[in-house]
Design a protein around this motif. Structure first.
Motif, short mmCIF file in Angstrom:
data_model
loop_
_atom_site.label_atom_id
_atom_site.label_comp_id
_atom_site.label_asym_id
_atom_site.label_seq_id
_atom_site.Cartn_x
_atom_site.Cartn_y
_atom_site.Cartn_z
N VAL A 68 0.85 -1.19 -0.02
CA VAL A 68 -0.07 0.05 -0.16
C VAL A 68 0.79 1.41 -0.08
N GLU A 69 2.09 1.16 0.71
CA GLU A 69 2.75 2.31 0.84
C GLU A 69 3.32 2.71 -0.60
N ARG A 73 -7.32 3.00 -7.41
CA ARG A 73 -8.52 2.11 -6.84
C ARG A 73 -8.86 0.90 -7.51
N VAL A 119 -6.59 0.22 -3.97
CA VAL A 119 -6.52 1.04 -2.72
C VAL A 119 -7.20 2.20 -2.84
N ASP A 120 -7.93 2.65 -1.75
CA ASP A 120 -8.64 3.99 -1.70
C ASP A 120 -7.86 5.09 -1.88
N THR A 129 -8.00 7.52 1.72
CA THR A 129 -7.67 7.01 2.85
C THR A 129 -6.51 6.13 3.00
N GLY A 130 -6.10 5.66 1.73
CA GLY A 130 -4.76 4.89 1.55
C GLY A 130 -5.05 3.54 2.25
N SER A 131 -6.37 2.95 2.17
CA SER A 131 -6.78 1.62 2.72
C SER A 131 -7.09 0.69 1.60
N ARG A 132 -7.09 -0.76 2.12
CA ARG A 132 -7.45 -1.42 0.87
C ARG A 132 -8.70 -1.42 0.84
N SER A 166 -11.97 -3.39 -0.24
CA SER A 166 -12.59 -5.15 -0.22
C SER A 166 -13.30 -5.33 -1.63
N THR A 223 -13.70 0.10 2.48
CA THR A 223 -12.42 -0.22 2.63
C THR A 223 -12.32 -1.08 4.12
N GLU A 224 -10.89 -1.56 4.03
CA GLU A 224 -10.91 -2.18 5.21
C GLU A 224 -10.39 -1.60 6.46
#
Length: 575
Positions: free
Chosen positions: A537-538, A555, A560-561, A564-567, A569, A574-575
């Motif tokens: 993700v980074e 995305r 990856v959002d 937000t930088g979140s995975r 689903s 987002t997780e």
């Protein structure tokens, strides 16, 4: 032309053999690298044309007295490394060693004896020590012009492509062949650049000659043949060990080319057995008269051997010993073993495609070793016309696509592989011609997505400022078929070519452009490695912040959002 060939072993000469301990060998090897590197720097600093001085489209190689390569400069086109030994052997076939003298320089640009097309001029200088040839300094360099119809991909026969020089002495016993220089000068559009680059090649070889003789005297070596053979033998043994570690068997792949509207393909069968690799291109399309994409065997051999060597043992020196572990077979009259008088101006449009077929076969052998396909063949464009002061200009633009990703790192952007050429300098081209570069920028999302991302391609926009029309010629492929990813990685972006806002340009051809016209050139991206959803993700967010990928790709492809930088689903949350 022989349909099958491998590196050759030098003739045995017991009187010249000497045992070298590892320390002595390493010291002498380092000196050899310094010798060819000094030759390359000499060529670069004395060359007249941007294609040699800035894009570094040349090679400097030291060979043994049988024409086997020993050492190459670090600034070197690998295709020339594989062809120069064959060129020197052609020289030896015409001029026997006993007919050569100190001060001799032999040249040719014959595609079937050299690098595969006429713009590359090959030279070799015998190096004498105590009245005996101890080796050759050789170099090859791309000239700004070689006459004919401009360097373009639309020729039908080699006769259209320029002046063809058979193996000839440029310098005989220290005396220049003025008649040959006059003939060359009368047949090229920019004689000052062409003759200037030829003198730079001679200076490079002379630097190698002087430094090798100095080294021999310093280390009290009458004949360096023994150390040359030791280096070649150790390189061969190292490559053999790597190949023996691979699973033996036969592995096939088929490669479609997008050079023409008609279907063209290259078939290959890669056999690993007994510490050797044999690549057979049987079943490939026959040579064509529709475009100058036919590839002589010399270039096919070089562009087959080098990518495989890079995968198997990238740090191993390139020399004749490595070549002995590879055999390349190709049927005469095919795209990859074209026969005279086939048009070969754009031979790289086929030769540099081979890497994709080789990687596809090697993925079956050792998937951890392969990388995504590179954005190759590299894009080549020529602008030729008249400057405001009445003089002629002929500028070659070398623009590269992205490298493919490996299992442990992202691909490099705008990096030539397997050609290894540099990128043409904008400032130098603008200085020598009425061309203005409006932009030269990376193209977001052009690198194939994956756990590791392919390198990006570039976009270049060039305007003709002259008051007179000029000729534009191109060697562009990958407009329809992208560089593929490996082990689940996605393909890279396509190349692009456009005149002004929406006009079309021939990808393998030439056309007159008017004052004020703008040519937009896009280079392809490299293929990715591994699944994109497995990318850290980074790394994804770093690419997003740097403009390397778009929010949509962040995305939709990487999962990856972008906010937000979140995975993300599978259900979109987002997780």
């Amino acid at each position: 032309m022989a349909p099958s060939e491998r590196g050759t072993r030098p003739a045995e000469d017991p009187a010249s053999e000497r045992r070298w301990d590892p320390v002595e060998l390493e010291i002498f090897w380092s000196r050899l690298i310094q010798i060819v590197d000094e030759g390359a720097v000499t060529l670069r600093r004395t060359a007249f044309s941007p294609v040699a001085r800035e894009a570094l489209d040349f090679a400097v190689v030291l060979l043994d007295r049988d024409g086997g390569s020993v050492a190459q400069s670090n600034i070197t086109v690998p295709g020339f490394i594989g062809t120069l030994p064959r060129t020197v052997r052609h020289f030896l076939a015409k001029y026997r060693a006993e007919e050569m003298a100190p001060g001799d320089i032999i040249i040719t640009n014959d595609p079937w004896m050299g690098t595969g097309h006429l713009p590359d001029l090959n030279m070799a200088m015998p190096i004498f020590h105590r009245d005996r040839i101890i080796g050759f300094a050789a170099c090859s360099s791309h000239l700004s012009d070689v006459g004919g119809r401009i360097w373009s991909g639309d020729s039908r026969e080699v006769f259209e492509e320029g002046l063809r020089i058979p193996p000839t002495k440029l310098v005989n016993h220290g005396r220049w062949n003025e008649t040959l220089l006059d003939v060359i000068s009368a047949n090229v559009r920019v004689p000052n650049q062409v003759l200037g680059d030829m003198h730079a090649q001679v200076a490079a070889m002379e630097a190698c000659r002087q430094r090798l003789l100095t080294t021999c005297l310093e280390y009290d070596v009458d004949d360096p043949t023994s150390v040359f053979h030791e280096i070649q033998s150790r390189s061969e043994a190292a490559m053999e060990r790597v190949i023996r570690a691979l699973p033996e068997g036969e592995y096939a792949s088929a490669l479609e080319l997008d050079s023409l509207d008609e279907p063209l393909h290259v078939n290959l069968r890669l056999t690993v057995r007994g510490g050797r690799i044999v690549v057979d291109y049987a079943g490939s399309s026959p040579q064509t008269q529709e475009a100058a994409i036919n590839c002589p065997y010399t270039y096919t051999f070089a562009l087959t051997m080098f990518p495989l060597k890079c995968l198997l043992h990238p740090t191993l020196p390139n020399n004749e010993g490595v070549f002995r572990r590879f055999e390349v077979r190709a049927s005469e009259g095919s795209l990859v073993n074209a026969t005279f008088p086939a048009a070969v101006n754009s031979r790289h449009a086929t030769g540099q495609y081979l890497v994709a077929g080789l990687f596809a076969a090697m993925e079956q052998v050792a998937p951890d070793l392969v990388v995504g396909d590179p954005g190759a063949p590299a894009s080549r464009c020529v602008f030729s016309g008249q400057r405001p002061d009445g003089g002629r200009f002929s500028e070659v633009l070398l623009a590269s696509g992205g490298m493919g990703a490996a299992r442990f790192k992202d691909g490099l952007s705008c990096t030539a592989f397997p050609s290894n050429c540099g990128i043409s300098s904008i400032e130098m081209i603008e200085q020598h011609s009425p061309l203005l570069f409006h932009c030269k920028e990376l193209v977001p999302d052009s690198g194939g997505a994956g756990r590791f991302r392919g390198g990006l391609g570039a976009r270049v926009v060039i305007e003709l400022l002259s008051e007179r029309p000029a000729m534009y010629a191109s060697h562009m492929v990958r407009l329809r078929l992208p560089a593929l990813g490996r082990v689940g990685g996605l393909a890279g972006g396509l190349a692009g070519l456009r005149l002004n806002s929406n006009g079309r340009l021939p990808p393998l051809g030439r056309v007159m452009i008017a004052p004020g016209d703008r040519v937009s050139i896009g280079t392809p991206g490299g293929g990715g490695y591994g699944r994109a959803t497995e990318r850290d993700v980074e790394r994804v967010m770093h690419d997003l912040e740097g403009g390397i990928i778009s929010p949509m790709a962040c995305r939709a492809i990487y999962g990856v959002d972008p906010t937000t930088g979140s995975r993300v689903s599978d259900q979109g949350s987002t997780e």
